[in-house]
Design a protein around this motif. Sequence first.
Motif, PDB file in Angstrom:
ATOM      1  N   ALA A 203       1.025  -1.123  -0.092  1.00 44.68           N
ATOM      2  CA  ALA A 203       0.027   0.043   0.022  1.00 44.68           C
ATOM      3  C   ALA A 203       0.873   1.211  -0.287  1.00 44.68           C
ATOM      4  N   ASP A 204       0.392   2.366  -0.126  1.00 39.46           N
ATOM      5  CA  ASP A 204       1.010   3.672  -0.279  1.00 39.46           C
ATOM      6  C   ASP A 204       1.245   3.753   1.264  1.00 39.46           C
ATOM      7  N   PRO A 205       2.987   3.607   1.318  1.00 41.76           N
ATOM      8  CA  PRO A 205       3.530   3.861   2.856  1.00 41.76           C
ATOM      9  C   PRO A 205       3.068   5.119   3.476  1.00 41.76           C
ATOM     10  N   ARG A 206       2.579   6.224   2.929  1.00 39.73           N
ATOM     11  CA  ARG A 206       2.142   7.320   3.485  1.00 39.73           C
ATOM     12  C   ARG A 206       0.684   7.017   4.288  1.00 39.73           C
ATOM     13  N   LEU A 207      -0.143   6.008   3.685  1.00 38.99           N
ATOM     14  CA  LEU A 207      -1.393   5.792   4.234  1.00 38.99           C
ATOM     15  C   LEU A 207      -0.886   4.735   5.194  1.00 38.99           C
ATOM     16  N   VAL A 208      -0.293   3.587   4.806  1.00 43.09           N
ATOM     17  CA  VAL A 208      -0.098   2.568   5.754  1.00 43.09           C
ATOM     18  C   VAL A 208       1.236   2.447   6.008  1.00 43.09           C
ATOM     19  N   PRO A 209       1.523   2.736   7.459  1.00 39.79           N
ATOM     20  CA  PRO A 209       2.714   2.774   7.692  1.00 39.79           C
ATOM     21  C   PRO A 209       3.581   1.239   7.631  1.00 39.79           C
ATOM     22  N   ASP A 210       2.670   0.383   8.063  1.00 42.78           N
ATOM     23  CA  ASP A 210       3.372  -1.117   8.022  1.00 42.78           C
ATOM     24  C   ASP A 210       3.361  -1.732   6.566  1.00 42.78           C
ATOM     25  N   ALA A 211       3.338  -0.977   5.588  1.00 48.55           N
ATOM     26  CA  ALA A 211       3.246  -1.546   4.073  1.00 48.55           C
ATOM     27  C   ALA A 211       4.452  -1.946   3.745  1.00 48.55           C
ATOM     28  N   ARG A 212       4.399  -3.222   3.042  1.00 48.75           N
ATOM     29  CA  ARG A 212       5.804  -3.922   2.790  1.00 48.75           C
ATOM     30  C   ARG A 212       6.288  -4.007   1.420  1.00 48.75           C
ATOM     31  N   SER A 213       7.414  -4.198   0.878  1.00 46.12           N
ATOM     32  CA  SER A 213       7.815  -4.351  -0.330  1.00 46.12           C
ATOM     33  C   SER A 213       7.335  -5.628  -0.963  1.00 46.12           C
ATOM     34  N   ILE A 214       6.845  -5.600  -2.146  1.00 45.94           N
ATOM     35  CA  ILE A 214       6.621  -6.782  -2.778  1.00 45.94           C
ATOM     36  C   ILE A 214       7.758  -7.378  -3.903  1.00 45.94           C
ATOM     37  N   PRO A 215       8.036  -8.449  -3.623  1.00 45.60           N
ATOM     38  CA  PRO A 215       9.415  -8.665  -4.479  1.00 45.60           C
ATOM     39  C   PRO A 215       9.182  -8.870  -5.755  1.00 45.60           C
ATOM     40  N   MET A 216       7.890  -9.521  -6.266  1.00 49.89           N
ATOM     41  CA  MET A 216       7.683  -9.900  -7.646  1.00 49.89           C
ATOM     42  C   MET A 216       6.352  -9.382  -8.172  1.00 49.89           C
ATOM     43  N   LEU A 217       5.992  -8.876  -9.282  1.00 49.20           N
ATOM     44  CA  LEU A 217       4.583  -8.860  -9.683  1.00 49.20           C
ATOM     45  C   LEU A 217       4.561  -8.855 -11.170  1.00 49.20           C
ATOM     46  N   SER A 218       3.414  -9.057 -11.675  1.00 48.42           N
ATOM     47  CA  SER A 218       3.068  -9.089 -13.354  1.00 48.42           C
ATOM     48  C   SER A 218       2.953  -7.558 -13.747  1.00 48.42           C
ATOM     49  N   TYR A 219       3.263  -7.654 -14.922  1.00 42.59           N
ATOM     50  CA  TYR A 219       2.734  -6.370 -15.762  1.00 42.59           C
ATOM     51  C   TYR A 219       1.385  -5.716 -15.464  1.00 42.59           C
ATOM     52  N   ARG A 220       0.577  -7.159 -15.565  1.00 40.10           N
ATOM     53  CA  ARG A 220      -1.171  -6.721 -15.436  1.00 40.10           C
ATOM     54  C   ARG A 220      -1.240  -6.227 -14.079  1.00 40.10           C
ATOM     55  N   GLU A 221      -0.516  -6.654 -12.924  1.00 42.40           N
ATOM     56  CA  GLU A 221      -0.952  -6.531 -11.498  1.00 42.40           C
ATOM     57  C   GLU A 221      -0.726  -4.821 -11.363  1.00 42.40           C
ATOM     58  N   VAL A 222       0.605  -4.596 -11.832  1.00 45.49           N
ATOM     59  CA  VAL A 222       0.981  -3.179 -11.423  1.00 45.49           C
ATOM     60  C   VAL A 222       0.321  -2.183 -12.249  1.00 45.49           C
ATOM     61  N   SER A 223      -0.017  -2.534 -13.677  1.00 47.19           N
ATOM     62  CA  SER A 223      -0.995  -1.743 -14.105  1.00 47.19           C
ATOM     63  C   SER A 223      -2.055  -1.543 -13.510  1.00 47.19           C
ATOM     64  N   GLU A 224      -2.732  -2.369 -12.923  1.00 46.01           N
ATOM     65  CA  GLU A 224      -4.041  -2.162 -12.243  1.00 46.01           C
ATOM     66  C   GLU A 224      -3.852  -1.383 -11.176  1.00 46.01           C
ATOM     67  N   LEU A 225      -2.673  -1.645 -10.383  1.00 42.35           N
ATOM     68  CA  LEU A 225      -2.206  -0.841  -9.080  1.00 42.35           C
ATOM     69  C   LEU A 225      -1.857   0.432  -9.638  1.00 42.35           C
ATOM     70  N   ALA A 226      -1.108   0.891 -10.515  1.00 43.22           N
ATOM     71  CA  ALA A 226      -0.848   2.169 -11.116  1.00 43.22           C
ATOM     72  C   ALA A 226      -2.225   2.801 -11.502  1.00 43.22           C
TER      73      ALA A 226
END
Length: 470
Positions: A244-267
């Motif tokens: 999640a946006d670390p500015r909204l959720v302080p305990d957000a974690r980094s995600i090691p791997m994502l697909s193009y599709r997933e990141v397109s949706e997120l963005a």
Amino acid sequence: MTLVMKFGGTSVGNATAIRETAELIRQAKTEWHELVVVASAMGSRPEKVTDLLLRGAQTAVTGDDETYRQVAAQLRHIHQTAIHELLIDGVEKEEVLAENGRFLTRFESLCQAVHVLGELTPRALDAISGMGEQMSVRILAAYLRQQGVAAQAVDATQLIVTDANFQDAAPLMESTRERVQAQLRPLLDQNIIPIVTGFIGATAEGIPTTLGRGGSDYSAAILGYALPAREVWIWTDVDGVMTADPRLVPDARSIPMLSYREVSELAYYGARVLHPKTMRPCVAHGIPLRIKNTFNPEHPGTVIVETAVNGNGGVKAVTAITDVSLITIEGKGMIGVPGIAARAFGAVARTNVSVLLISQASSEQSICFVTPSHAADRVITSLSEEFAVELHRQDIDSIWAQQDVAIITAVGAGMRGTPGIAGRIFSALGTQQVNIIAIAQGSSECSISLVVDGKDTITAVRYIHQLIQT
Ligand code: ADP
Ligand code: ASP
Ligand code: MG
């Protein structure tokens, strides 16, 4: 093997960050045969350079003859401070200072013209807002040369050919590929690192355009496609794409791997970490994208590829878009009448406003969709004109906007075929008394979006975030 590395605003935000960035470039050049760098405008605090440029232009058009002059002084201070801290006295420094001065003089003249004419066209906005990148790449390239790294500033107006859709221009890939080969190849062959402006391009006639806010990520991907590059790395100020946006959720974690599709949706649904179009050129050539932290370079960050491992089959990340409105068209006379949706979206399209999410009740008694809040009034006016007859006949009872809502989106390719995810999301929000106003799920089942009241944004994001398994 060619690598494209893009450095965002904070990575070139001040002299300290530029030193860090230069060191990362120096290291990468030892490992990669060919390196192309893309840089954003300085993301200086509290206001980014691009925001300052836009503010200058936008105040000038309202008759304000003062603000753009103050902005120019502020921009001069930001850039000159960095130049003085980074470059040793000499010809190179004098040249960079002079070039910088020329851009700022031009900025003031353009704002003055806007002020006198009382008109600010999208074309003028692009010419003005793209100057930040033109200034930052010159500073970075000069500093690299001073460090003994062969580098040359390149304006993407010479490389990225776009259509004339100012402020959100689309690249013309074939012409861009030809220009990139003609302009960058000779530099790469001489072992020089091109330091290219992000965000900007130009039409075939040479009129400057921009690729939309946050567009430097897209610039890097376009160059990655045109070269072509083996990988594209996006250097920013967080450890990759996070849950999640670390500015909204302080305990957000980094995600090691994502697909193009997933990141397109997120963005698309609001994760600012990447421009939503960045994935397009990469998908075409299967170019992996890495997101890394300039200020924590040891961290592996996120790699984005065609198919990512599915995680635990659930939600991988959650995002929010705020400052949006829900527009509803309602009426019993709409049932079974063909063409209502087509006419509605035609009317919206005429206002040039983009629709972020659509939801229709199966009884067809209402259609609702989400648009940016600032455009809601324009959309309602256009819809009321389109459906004047239906409103008069009371086939349509009302067309109205609920202001200040938010779209909350849960993303994860593994959600497909995993039953119960939606249920878990709804109950998580239910326990917090968050009312869900509308729902939309793409048929790809890669994301579920919910519309909630704006005031519930943080609660909704945090409670959906708790469903993400480690
Ligand atoms: P840059 O100037 O490097 O392009 P941006 O400010 O455009 O940086 O994007 C990075 C920011 O995106 C982060 O500082 C973070 O606050 C924000 N962000 C929003 N959602 C996410 C997310 N899911 N993962 C990582 N960062 C996110
Ligand atoms: N400088 C531009 C902006 O602020 C582009 C970018 O940062 O990617 O939108
Ligand atoms: Mg960005």
